[in-house]
Design an enzyme around this catalytic site. Structure first.
Site, short mmCIF file in Angstrom:
data_model
loop_
_atom_site.label_atom_id
_atom_site.label_comp_id
_atom_site.label_asym_id
_atom_site.label_seq_id
_atom_site.Cartn_x
_atom_site.Cartn_y
_atom_site.Cartn_z
N SER A 107 8.94 -9.05 -1.23
CA SER A 107 8.42 -7.68 -1.27
C SER A 107 8.85 -6.77 -0.14
CB SER A 107 6.90 -7.71 -1.33
OG SER A 107 6.52 -7.90 -2.66
N LYS A 162 1.85 -0.63 4.52
CA LYS A 162 1.60 -0.96 3.12
C LYS A 162 0.09 -0.96 2.93
CE LYS A 162 2.96 -4.57 -0.21
NZ LYS A 162 3.76 -5.79 -0.38
N SER A 209 7.20 -5.49 -3.72
CA SER A 209 6.07 -4.61 -3.90
C SER A 209 5.87 -3.59 -2.78
CB SER A 209 4.79 -5.44 -4.05
OG SER A 209 4.54 -6.23 -2.92
N1 GLN Z 1 8.12 -9.88 -6.73
C1 GLN Z 1 7.39 -10.98 -6.21
C2 GLN Z 1 6.10 -11.14 -6.98
O1 GLN Z 1 5.83 -10.32 -7.83
C3 GLN Z 1 7.15 -10.84 -4.74
C4 GLN Z 1 5.92 -10.13 -4.36
C5 GLN Z 1 5.65 -10.10 -2.88
O2 GLN Z 1 6.47 -10.51 -2.07
N2 GLN Z 1 4.47 -9.62 -2.54
O3 GLN Z 1 5.36 -12.06 -6.78
#
Ligand code: GLN
Length: 469
Positions: free
Chosen positions: A175, A76, A151
């Site tokens: 994410s 990532k 994400s």
């Molecule tokens: N969807 C969650 C957020 O927007 C999780 C994001 C993540 O785990 N980085 O905060």
């Protein structure tokens, strides 16, 4: 296709000279050339010639020292990498090149794995669709009009479309698990502190976790064995021993393990075929001798407010360093979603509102820790959906950011607590969109999660299905 094989199968083939590292890396680049334009999973593809040259070097001295020797992987783009740009999917960082490697990257390179790309994501980890990026949305390989999840969307797509053998994602509130579910791969949110966060660009430091994404629970076990452990550069990394996950996964008995199911997980808003898929998975577990037990999680609905107060508060502090002085670009380069989070967090932390919002959320966090302790004292693991719906259409949430947050309802409560969770494929919708489930365990119970996941996957074939591209 070599990329359909597990890491252990690839390793065996390399050692027995059935194929070469070059063959595996070449196949990755063939698939990247075939699918990247359509799916937009990569932000940076490592130069092909350089990667193939590395592969040939590795072929000269095939080593069985690590199962990851010669295995191509992606990161990532939230992990810093020496000599290769790191963007975190935001223009704010521009073409920033880090002078050092994230610990997770260094450990993988030391094991002989080959980095082939840095992956698209929601900028700074803010999102559940991988649309909140300055590099264009990531598309779902099962239906390119839909999102990949986020994400860590680019990572999940790379595995589903066989562009890399494994990926390292990051999970602050789902994410890793959400894109794993929406792209039909397996992903692990580790226990907080199990893997060093050094060199991972911080979103919410007390929630952030570094974890593997791959085709199978077995592959995730192999990877975790390499990346876990104490790191002098991350004071929150745990000094607990790193067990032999692969061995335990294969030998651990799961008979009489108790899986808890809470009625709160199956209320309104959960898609009916996801409900059915989880129900069918319970039958598979029962056939394995596992005991299913009704439990309760009364605080379930408070997960979103707790997460979305503490997460933005921490991110407003973490992103303060991007002030235009050190990295060049100004704060107005932040996207709308990120700006909203900085504002929410700053508000929650400000004098006069601190007690009302931030402190209250921290108290509720403590209640969540107790809630999980209570649940996990009457069962060994908890089984739940990963997302309430299937992958959404690109742009579906563009005008409704609040609705977007609700996608996280099943994945946000584990991070404030710290417990691990394994997400794995468990079915498809009628229109052939992947469905995922997650198994949540006690702190440092990754070995049990792998054993359950591995045995489930040896009885089912959801995880072997792949999109036609
Ligand atoms: N969807 C969650 C957020 O927007 C999780 C994001 C993540 O785990 N980085 O905060």
């Amino acid at each position: 296709m070599l990329l359909d094989k597990t890491i252990q199968e690839l390793h065996k083939g390399l050692v027995n000279k059935e194929f070469s590292v070059f063959d595996i890396v070449k196949e990755c680049y063939d698939h990247i050339e075939q699918s990247q334009r359509k799916l937009n999973a990569f932000i940076t593809v490592v130069d092909k010639d350089a990667a193939l040259k590395q592969a040939m070097e590795k072929d000269k001295a095939i080593s069985s020292s690590s199962l990851l020797y010669g295995i191509p992987f992606v990161l990532k783009d939230t992990y810093v990498s020496r000599g290769i740009r790191t963007t975190c999917a935001s223009r704010v960082l521009g073409d920033f090149i880090s002078p050092y490697n994230a610990t997770v990257l260094q450990k993988l390179l030391d094991a002989g794995a080959i980095l082939i790309g840095k992956m698209n994501m929601d900028a700074w980890g803010h999102g559940a669709t991988s649309e909140n990026t300055d590099f264009g949305p990531v598309r779902n390989p099962w239906d390119a009009t839909r999102v990949a999840g986020g994400s860590s969307g680019g990572c999940a797509v790379a595995i589903a479309a066989r562009m890399a053998v494994f990926a390292i994602g990051e999970d602050t509130g789902g994410s890793i698990r959400n894109p794993a579910a929406w792209c039909n791969i397996t992903g692990l949110k580790v226990t907080y502190g199990r893997v060093s966060r050094y060199g991972c660009i911080a979103y919410a430091s007390s929630f952030d976790t570094v974890g593997p994404m791959a085709k199978t629970a077995e592959d995730c076990a192999v990877i975790l064995g390499v990346i876990a452990g104490k790191d002098p550069y991350d004071a929150t990394s745990s000094s607990n021993d790193v067990p032999d996950y692969v061995n335990i996964m294969q030998t651990k008995k799961v008979k009489n393990v108790v899986i808890g199911i809470s009625k709160e997980f199956y209320g309104d808003g959960l898609d009916s075929d996801i409900r059915q898929a989880i129900f069918d998975a319970q039958k598979v577990f029962k056939d394995m001798g596992v005991i299913i037990k009704d439990i309760s999680m009364p605080l379930f609905d408070y997960g979103i407010p707790v997460y979305y107060l503490i997460g933005p508060s921490e991110t407003s502090s973490n992103l303060a360093r991007y002030d235009g002085v050190r990295y060049g670009n100004r704060r107005d380069y932040f996207t709308e979603e990120t700006t909203r989070r900085i504002m929410m967090g700053t508000h929650a932390l400000s004098t006069g509102y601190y007690d009302e919002y931030y402190r209250k959320a921290q108290k509720a966090r403590t209640l969540f820790i107790k809630e999980y302790e209570k649940m996990l004292s009457v069962c060994d693991v908890v089984l739940m959906p990963v997302t309430p719906t299937h992958a959404t259409k690109i742009g579906e949430f563009a005008n409704d950011p609040l609705k977007n947050l609700l996608v996280d309802v099943y994945t946000v409560s584990q991070n404030p607590v710290g417990v691990p969770s394994l997400a794995l494929p468990c079915g498809f919708s009628q229109s052939k969109l992947p469905i995922g489930m997650q198994i949540v365990g006690k702190m440092f119970s990754e070995d049990l999660l792998f054993a359950l996941g591995h045995q489930y996957q040896s009885r089912t074939n959801w995880h072997t299905q792949k999109p036609s591209l």
